[in-house]
Write a protein that holds these residues in place. Structure first.
Motif, short mmCIF file in Angstrom:
data_model
loop_
_atom_site.label_atom_id
_atom_site.label_comp_id
_atom_site.label_asym_id
_atom_site.label_seq_id
_atom_site.Cartn_x
_atom_site.Cartn_y
_atom_site.Cartn_z
N THR A 1 28.26 23.02 43.82
CA THR A 1 29.21 22.37 44.73
C THR A 1 30.58 22.24 44.08
OG1 THR A 1 27.43 21.13 45.81
CG2 THR A 1 29.67 20.31 46.11
N GLY A 2 30.63 21.91 42.78
CA GLY A 2 31.91 21.83 42.09
C GLY A 2 32.64 23.16 42.12
N TYR A 3 31.92 24.24 41.86
CA TYR A 3 32.51 25.58 41.94
C TYR A 3 33.01 25.85 43.37
CZ TYR A 3 32.44 30.65 42.68
OH TYR A 3 32.75 31.92 43.04
N ALA A 4 32.17 25.52 44.35
CA ALA A 4 32.53 25.79 45.74
C ALA A 4 33.76 24.99 46.17
CB ALA A 4 31.35 25.50 46.66
N GLY B 1 26.86 35.00 37.94
CA GLY B 1 27.03 36.21 38.75
C GLY B 1 26.56 36.02 40.18
N ILE B 2 25.46 35.29 40.36
CA ILE B 2 24.98 35.01 41.72
C ILE B 2 26.02 34.22 42.50
CG2 ILE B 2 23.30 33.65 43.04
CD1 ILE B 2 21.21 34.43 40.92
N MET B 3 26.59 33.19 41.87
CA MET B 3 27.59 32.36 42.56
C MET B 3 28.81 33.18 42.94
SD MET B 3 27.54 28.61 40.73
CE MET B 3 28.19 29.20 39.17
N VAL B 4 29.34 33.93 41.97
CA VAL B 4 30.58 34.67 42.22
C VAL B 4 30.36 35.79 43.22
CG1 VAL B 4 32.35 36.13 41.15
CG2 VAL B 4 31.55 34.07 39.97
N SER B 5 29.24 36.50 43.10
CA SER B 5 29.00 37.67 43.96
C SER B 5 28.71 37.29 45.41
CB SER B 5 27.86 38.52 43.40
OG SER B 5 26.64 37.80 43.42
N ALA C 1 26.19 25.68 48.72
CA ALA C 1 25.27 25.17 47.71
C ALA C 1 23.82 25.31 48.19
CB ALA C 1 25.59 23.71 47.39
N GLY C 2 23.59 25.05 49.49
CA GLY C 2 22.24 25.15 50.03
C GLY C 2 21.70 26.56 50.00
N GLN C 3 22.58 27.55 50.18
CA GLN C 3 22.16 28.95 50.16
C GLN C 3 21.97 29.46 48.73
OE1 GLN C 3 21.48 31.03 52.85
NE2 GLN C 3 21.63 29.13 54.02
N TRP D 1 18.25 28.71 40.91
CA TRP D 1 17.08 28.06 40.31
C TRP D 1 16.00 29.09 40.00
CZ3 TRP D 1 15.39 24.53 37.43
CH2 TRP D 1 14.02 24.26 37.34
N GLY D 2 15.83 30.09 40.85
CA GLY D 2 14.84 31.12 40.57
C GLY D 2 15.10 31.81 39.23
N VAL D 3 16.37 32.11 38.96
CA VAL D 3 16.74 32.73 37.69
C VAL D 3 16.48 31.78 36.52
CG1 VAL D 3 18.70 33.57 36.33
CG2 VAL D 3 18.44 34.29 38.70
N LEU D 4 16.91 30.52 36.67
CA LEU D 4 16.73 29.55 35.59
C LEU D 4 15.26 29.26 35.34
CD1 LEU D 4 19.57 26.98 36.48
CD2 LEU D 4 19.66 28.93 34.91
#
Length: 229
Positions: free
Chosen positions: A97-100, A166-170, A191-193, A199-202
């Protein structure tokens, strides 16, 4: 010591650079992601030659805009937030959310970073990659500090941090495209999407290192069990 080398003169030059970056943000916000150096100088109330006295070239200014964006994201995500006291889901939602929020305030700046190319010595690299590298380093640093606090040994933190960033930026351009016509892009929707994908990656990274976390349990409790006898 020459006047140009005094701390005061360095402060003036630093302020002047920030004022030009502010002007660049305003030009990009208003006119789109392809700003001209003339427009930026004019917006700052200066001339183009004066702009180039503070930036070596266009790439130097573009890099400064990318650095500003990364700092703004990090200021919203990390410094005053204790990740250990929250659940993984809450921490992840806070970070995304902070990034968004930063992107939503300046969507054209993101488009500028995504489209722009940083050219140095004949080689080109996307400005968005510059932001990704910086955010990756910062995120990996936060993660390493958390794991070190409970003496957990993990490997390849930077690879996982880069994948998460990368997921966030892409996916940001898809989000902005779907938000066209809105007064402001919906950060909660983003954030919901994106949070479940990150989380799957982490989670995969943690399991590979022998750590299983309940994403609804405060992080410090989950990590404390790692060292429990």
């Amino acid at each position: 010591m020459a006047e140009t080398d005094t701390p005061r003169s360095w402060d003036r030059r630093a302020r002047a650079r920030e004022e030009f970056i502010d002007a660049a943000y305003r030009v990009i916000d208003t006119h789109g992601p392809r700003p001209s150096m003339n427009d930026i100088a004019k917006e700052a109330g200066a001339t183009k030659p004066r702009l180039y006295r503070h930036f070596a070239d266009k790439a130097d200014l573009y890099k400064a805009i990318a650095d500003r964006t990364t700092r703004d994201v990090y200021k919203l995500v990390a410094p005053k937030f204790n990740f250990l006291l929250t659940t993984p889901h809450e921490a992840l939602n806070h970070a995304i959310t902070g990034y968004a929020e930063v992107v939503a305030e300046h969507p054209n700046v993101f488009r500028f970073l995504a489209d722009g190319e940083l050219k140095q010595d004949g080689a080109g690299s996307a400005l968005s990659l510059d932001v990704e590298r910086d955010l990756t380093d910062r995120l990996a640093g936060v993660a390493s500090t958390i794991f070190e606090s409970v003496s957990a040994e993990v490997s390849d933190v930077r690879f996982t941090a880069r994948a998460a960033v990368g997921i966030m930026v892409s996916t940001t351009d898809l989000w902005l495209e779907s938000s066209q016509g809105s007064a402001k892009p919906d950060t909660e929707y983003f954030a919901g999407q994106v949070a479940p994908l990150v989380w799957g990656v982490l989670d995969a990274f943690l399991r590979r290192n022998g750590i299983e976390l309940d994403p609804t349990e405060p992080l410090y409790l989950a990590l404390a069990r790692i060292n429990a006898p």
